[in-house]
Write an enzyme that holds these catalytic residues in place. Structure first.
Site, PDB file in Angstrom:
ATOM      1  N   ARG A   1      37.749  57.935  68.878  1.00  0.00           N
ATOM      2  CA  ARG A   1      39.223  57.921  68.985  1.00  0.00           C
ATOM      3  C   ARG A   1      39.865  58.194  67.625  1.00  0.00           C
ATOM      4  O   ARG A   1      40.958  58.753  67.526  1.00  0.00           O
ATOM      5  CB  ARG A   1      39.727  56.588  69.567  1.00  0.00           C
ATOM      6  CG  ARG A   1      41.258  56.461  69.541  1.00  0.00           C
ATOM      7  CD  ARG A   1      41.807  55.407  70.500  1.00  0.00           C
ATOM      8  NE  ARG A   1      41.164  54.128  70.389  1.00  0.00           N
ATOM      9  CZ  ARG A   1      41.357  53.260  69.383  1.00  0.00           C
ATOM     10  NH1 ARG A   1      42.182  53.541  68.394  1.00  0.00           N
ATOM     11  NH2 ARG A   1      40.723  52.112  69.369  1.00  0.00           N
TER      12      ARG A   1
ATOM     13  N   ASP B   1      58.140  72.914  69.665  1.00  0.00           N
ATOM     14  CA  ASP B   1      57.077  73.135  70.647  1.00  0.00           C
ATOM     15  C   ASP B   1      56.811  74.643  70.671  1.00  0.00           C
ATOM     16  O   ASP B   1      57.643  75.425  71.133  1.00  0.00           O
ATOM     17  CB  ASP B   1      57.530  72.622  72.018  1.00  0.00           C
ATOM     18  CG  ASP B   1      56.435  72.735  73.074  1.00  0.00           C
ATOM     19  OD1 ASP B   1      55.592  73.649  72.960  1.00  0.00           O
ATOM     20  OD2 ASP B   1      56.434  71.932  74.021  1.00  0.00           O
TER      21      ASP B   1
ATOM     22  N   LYS C   1      47.645  75.837  77.577  1.00  0.00           N
ATOM     23  CA  LYS C   1      48.231  77.161  77.854  1.00  0.00           C
ATOM     24  C   LYS C   1      47.509  78.264  77.071  1.00  0.00           C
ATOM     25  O   LYS C   1      46.322  78.405  77.181  1.00  0.00           O
ATOM     26  CB  LYS C   1      49.725  77.122  77.556  1.00  0.00           C
ATOM     27  CG  LYS C   1      50.423  75.847  78.017  1.00  0.00           C
ATOM     28  CD  LYS C   1      50.314  75.613  79.511  1.00  0.00           C
ATOM     29  CE  LYS C   1      50.963  74.280  79.871  1.00  0.00           C
ATOM     30  NZ  LYS C   1      50.613  73.821  81.201  1.00  0.00           N
TER      31      LYS C   1
END
Ligand code: LCS
Length: 396
Positions: free
Chosen positions: A59, A184, A209
């Site tokens: 993590r 973004d 994407k």
């Protein structure tokens, strides 16, 4: 990786983030482990205190994940990346790192529906107010500012209306206010647009994407411009926990090898299809930053290498016309998401932006009949033939 600094994006896409490893594997191996051993107690203590670099727990960091983080940071010309479990996890991490009760955000009207809803519900609940406005209109951005505005959040081109915001100009507005600019960059990818070079402070992506490009992973990434910002966001991500796993990181890193090549084809195909749609008698309006009719045409030309692979268009017959097209295409796939090698078609009002509610949707210029096309890398003429037969099924 500084030795790649001067290479083109075509070359960088192939080599970015790849460094020598234990067995000199050409492709970074998948370190499928949750935890890493310490040589002894002192070594463990040194790693935890930050006095020595090394891996502790996945993590908090993992070599396969870090290879991907370095690759995207190199393409964005940023300091370092932070890979996240999804684009939404990346956005949530940035907002949590930088906002507190009483702060105000100015956000693009054209953003992915859940980004809007995250700010308008969860962050509102925690005392953060957001004004949504057309960030492609600088006067509106100025009007939206308040004394407590701490962040301007921009998506450009925006989802799904492809509104183009002038990043250099908005960065000036943000910095005059002592606010940070978060962009973004999902629709453009770092190959078409490098927001950090235009004054942006933090870049986020949905890796799902164009970066991954193969519609088989959900992921996100944040790119920090300097060490201070990176450390703050790494601490936040460690606590929030929305990190990406090693296998998904490996897959996205593999996808990036063809990113620059894919983006060239996405742009070529989209330009050709946008011009075809523009002339089609069943299409009322085509929104593509590569068409002169797009209000952001000049800004896109200035800040993007090419206008990207996304097209929105309005067909005749409103919702029914849109449904007819989506139910009639054979090669284009009816699915949400975008940026993969396959062409996808969807209806924002009933799908990706349904969460916003009709009134807010219309304010954001997402009309009932708007259809969104994510143009893939197939043969453009075959895509055009497919769209043509579907559009011709709309009754005149
Ligand atoms: N930012 C943009 C611009 C997006 O288009 C999406 C997802 C996200 C962030 C969130 O990323 P995720 O958590 O899904 O990785 N956009 C989608 C869309 O338009 N259709 O399906 C998902």
């Amino acid at each position: 990786m500084s030795h790649h600094k001067n290479y083109s994006d075509l070359t960088k896409s192939v080599h970015a983030g790849v460094s020598d490893n234990e067995h000199l594997a050409v492709v970074p191996p998948i370190y499928q482990t949750s935890t890493f051993k310490f040589h002894n107690a002192d070594h463990g203590a040194r790693l935890f205190s930050g006095k020595e670099d090394g891996y502790i727990y996945t993590r908090m960091g993992n070599p396969t994940v870090e290879a991907l983080e370095n690759a995207v940071a190199e393409l964005e010309k940023g300091y370092k990346g932070l890979a996240c479990a999804s684009g939404m996890a990346a956005i949530h991490t940035v907002l949590s790192a930088y906002l507190k009760q009483g702060d105000h955000v100015v956000c693009s009207e054209a953003v992915y529906g859940p980004t809007n809803t995250l700010l308008a519900t969860i962050f509102k609940k925690f005392g953060v107010e957001t004004t949504f406005t057309d960030t492609d209109d600088l006067a509106k951005v100025q009007q939206a500012l308040r004394a407590n505005t701490k962040m301007i959040y921009v998506e450009t081109p925006g989802n799904p209306t492809l509104a183009v915001t002038d990043l250099e100009e908005v960065a000036k507005v943000a910095h005059a206010q002592r606010a940070i600019l978060v962009v973004d960059n999902t629709f453009a990818s770092p190959v078409l647009q490098k927001p950090l070079l235009l004054g942006t402070d933090i870049v986020v992506h949905s890796l799902t994407k164009f970066l991954n490009g193969h519609a088989d992973v959900v992921g996100g990434i944040i790119i920090a411009k300097d060490e201070e910002s990176y450390k703050l966001m790494r601490k936040t991500l460690n606590l929030l926990g929305g990190t990406l796993g090693p296998v998904d990181s490996f897959l996205v890193h593999r996808g990036i090898k063809t990113l620059a090549m894919r983006m060239e084809r996405h742009c070529q195909n989209a330009q050709k299809i946008a011009e075809f749609l523009d002339k089609h008698p069943r299409v009322d309006k085509v929104i593509y930053p590569g068409l002169k009719s797009h209000p952001g045409y000049e800004v896109a030309k200035k800040q993007m290498k090419c206008p990207g692979g996304m097209i929105s268009f309005e067909v005749q017959g409103g919702v029914d016309g849109g449904k007819m097209v989506m139910d009639s295409v054979k090669l284009c796939q009816l699915a949400v998401s975008l940026g993969g090698v396959e062409t996808l078609i969807q209806h924002p009002a009933s799908m990706t932006h349904a969460i916003m509610g009709r009134e807010q949707r219309l304010e954001a210029h997402i009309t009932d009949g708007l259809v969104r096309l994510s143009v893939g890398i197939e043969d453009a003429d075959e895509l055009i033939a497919d769209l043509d037969q579907a559009l011709n099924k709309i009754k005149s």
